[in-house]
Design an enzyme around this catalytic site. Structure first.
Site, short mmCIF file in Angstrom:
data_model
loop_
_atom_site.label_atom_id
_atom_site.label_comp_id
_atom_site.label_asym_id
_atom_site.label_seq_id
_atom_site.Cartn_x
_atom_site.Cartn_y
_atom_site.Cartn_z
N CYS A 1 6.74 -1.04 16.97
CA CYS A 1 5.99 0.06 16.39
C CYS A 1 6.67 1.23 16.45
O CYS A 1 7.13 1.70 17.43
CB CYS A 1 4.43 0.43 16.81
SG CYS A 1 3.70 1.41 15.81
N ARG B 1 3.75 -7.79 4.29
CA ARG B 1 3.07 -7.05 2.82
C ARG B 1 2.95 -8.10 1.84
O ARG B 1 2.04 -7.84 0.98
CB ARG B 1 4.40 -5.82 2.72
CG ARG B 1 4.43 -4.66 3.59
CD ARG B 1 5.45 -3.87 3.43
NE ARG B 1 6.67 -4.54 3.88
CZ ARG B 1 7.91 -4.04 3.68
NH1 ARG B 1 8.03 -2.57 3.14
NH2 ARG B 1 8.91 -4.65 4.09
N ASP C 1 10.87 -8.90 4.89
CA ASP C 1 11.15 -9.01 3.28
C ASP C 1 11.03 -10.34 2.92
O ASP C 1 11.72 -10.94 1.97
CB ASP C 1 12.60 -8.42 3.06
CG ASP C 1 12.88 -7.15 3.39
OD1 ASP C 1 11.78 -6.41 3.63
OD2 ASP C 1 13.98 -6.63 3.55
C1 FMN Z 1 0.49 -1.61 7.03
C2 FMN Z 1 1.24 -2.16 8.10
C3 FMN Z 1 0.91 -2.47 9.44
C4 FMN Z 1 1.86 -2.72 10.41
N1 FMN Z 1 1.15 -3.05 11.71
C5 FMN Z 1 1.90 -3.67 12.54
C6 FMN Z 1 1.39 -4.12 13.80
O1 FMN Z 1 0.10 -3.79 14.03
N2 FMN Z 1 2.15 -4.87 14.86
C7 FMN Z 1 3.48 -5.24 14.36
O2 FMN Z 1 3.78 -5.78 15.42
N3 FMN Z 1 3.82 -4.97 13.32
C8 FMN Z 1 3.06 -4.32 12.51
N4 FMN Z 1 3.76 -4.31 11.07
C9 FMN Z 1 4.99 -4.74 10.68
C10 FMN Z 1 4.89 -6.34 9.86
O3 FMN Z 1 4.31 -6.90 11.03
C11 FMN Z 1 6.24 -6.79 9.55
O4 FMN Z 1 7.06 -6.90 10.82
C12 FMN Z 1 7.02 -5.81 8.75
O5 FMN Z 1 6.21 -5.24 7.60
C13 FMN Z 1 8.05 -6.59 7.97
O6 FMN Z 1 7.74 -7.68 7.21
P1 FMN Z 1 7.39 -7.71 5.55
O7 FMN Z 1 8.80 -7.21 4.87
O8 FMN Z 1 7.21 -9.20 5.43
O9 FMN Z 1 6.47 -6.54 5.18
C14 FMN Z 1 2.95 -3.55 10.07
C15 FMN Z 1 3.35 -3.34 8.66
C16 FMN Z 1 2.83 -2.77 7.65
C17 FMN Z 1 3.29 -2.92 6.42
#
Ligand code: FMN
Length: 354
Positions: free
Chosen positions: A108, A233, A210
């Site tokens: 985080c 996302r 991604d």
């Molecule tokens: C709104 C939001 C909240 C997130 N909250 C967490 C979380 O609580 N714990 C965590 O490990 N990652 C969290 N992430 C990160 C995602 O798990 C992920 O690693 C990151 O969005 C990249 O993946 P993506 O490109 O598929 O979105 C969060 C991401 C977003 C967009």
């Protein structure tokens, strides 16, 4: 060898039926989201991050219900904190709540978390990071895992040094989101770093970042040798993306299907959070569900203005009358709330958690 997204795998004995993991997302990954994710092809789902300090202090604001439903398994519950004993206590509680895996957040980037020494800050403090993992792994019977960023500063490769040490300390799998904490969500996830991590550890690695389509999922698995991909996302208000990734066909839903899934999601969210909290929580989901050209923009604006979720549901049925029988069918398939284990801890919502 071609990779298959439907091939089962496991994390220290916990069987995971597909290579698709639904990401932990603060303010998003409530039980309704996770159950839906399982229905649409995710082999493993994760809770949003839960504060170990919040659990320890039984903070009224951050406490409520942490529910695990019968149809969520396998489920990872993610905890965050920087204090080994508090993390171990929190891990015991989430294990008791029914988690199959305890995941730890070392990714985080949000200041509110990192300034307490938790989240991505732990990547700059490998000694403490290892002590946290060791304490948590010793505290519970279920496998413990860690989700990391590549490091704190741009270009950092800290995860490559830290990863093997975390495994030595007891981590049964690692998830890597190969952006730096400094990057937040800008730029691209550099999965060449994921590939290097896979080379360095003997436990499964989950590639996060991604993954938005089946093509991308397959490319990331092939490039990295990771055990699974994580989707965050792309699945927001769009469970059909999970189905497309899992099964390979394009699943552009009809208006009726969109409205039906949203109605079920709304009702589940209300059951979970109560009407008052659900009204605010749900607003962002209206845009996510109704976008993609599925409904006209003014319709979304209209829903966001409504004061109760009943009014939203009524408007959705009016806009897509064929959704009602679909909702009935979906609700009949969901297990009753009575099958849940209730625990008096609520995931605290801090946006942008990893
Ligand atoms: C709104 C939001 C909240 C997130 N909250 C967490 C979380 O609580 N714990 C965590 O490990 N990652 C969290 N992430 C990160 C995602 O798990 C992920 O690693 C990151 O969005 C990249 O993946 P993506 O490109 O598929 O979105 C969060 C991401 C977003 C967009």
């Amino acid at each position: 060898m071609p990779v298959s997204l439907q091939e089962p795998w496991s994390i220290a004995g916990v069987a995971v039926p597909t290579r698709i993991v639904l990401a932990p997302m603060a303010g998003v990954s409530i039980q309704a989201f996770r159950r839906q994710g399982r229905r649409f092809g995710a082999g493993l789902v994760c809770s949003e991050m839960v504060s170990a300090a919040g659990i320890e202090h039984r903070n009224e604001r951050t406490f409520g219900y942490l529910r695990v439903a019968g149809d969520e398994h396998p489920l990872a519950i993610q905890i965050f904190g920087a204090e080994p004993r508090a993390m171990a206590d929190a891990a015991r509680m989430v294990e008791a709540a029914g988690a199959d895996i305890v995941d730890m957040n070392f990714g985080c980037p949000v200041r509110k978390v990192t300034k307490t020494g938790a989240g991505a800050h732990l990547m700059d403090d490998p000694e403490l990071a290892c002590r946290v993992v060791e304490a948590v792994a010793t505290a519970v019977e279920v496998p413990v895992t860690v989700k990391m960023r590549r490091g704190v500063a741009n270009g950092s490769r800290a995860c490559l040094e830290l990863g093997p040490r975390l495994v030595e300390a007891g981590a049964a799998a690692l998830t890597l989101h190969p952006r730096s904490a400094q990057q937040m969500y800008t730029g691209e996830a550099d999965h060449s770093v994921t590939a290097e991590l896979v080379e360095r550890v003997a436990v499964p690695v989950i590639a996060s970042g991604d993954v938005t389509s089946r093509e991308k999922a397959l490319a990331v698995l092939e490039q990295t040798g990771a055990a699974a991909v994580m989707v965050a996302r792309a699945a927001q208000g769009n469970p059909w993306a999970l189905r497309e990734i899992a099964e390979g066909e394009s699943f552009e839903p009809t208006r009726e299907e969109v409205a039906a899934e949203l109605v079920v999601f709304i009702r589940e969210a209300v059951r979970e959070l109560g009407e008052q909290r659900a009204v605010g929580f749900l607003k962002k989901f209206y845009g996510w569900y109704l976008g993609h050209g599925r409904f006209p923009k003014p319709f979304k604006q209209e829903l966001v203005q409504l004061k109760t979720t009943d009014e939203v549901v009524t408007r959705l049925f009016a806009a897509a009358p064929g959704a009602a029988p679909l909702v009935e069918r979906l609700e009949a398939e969901l297990p009753a709330a009575g099958e849940e284990i209730l625990l008096d801890a609520l995931p605290i919502s801090l946006y942008g958690g990893g």
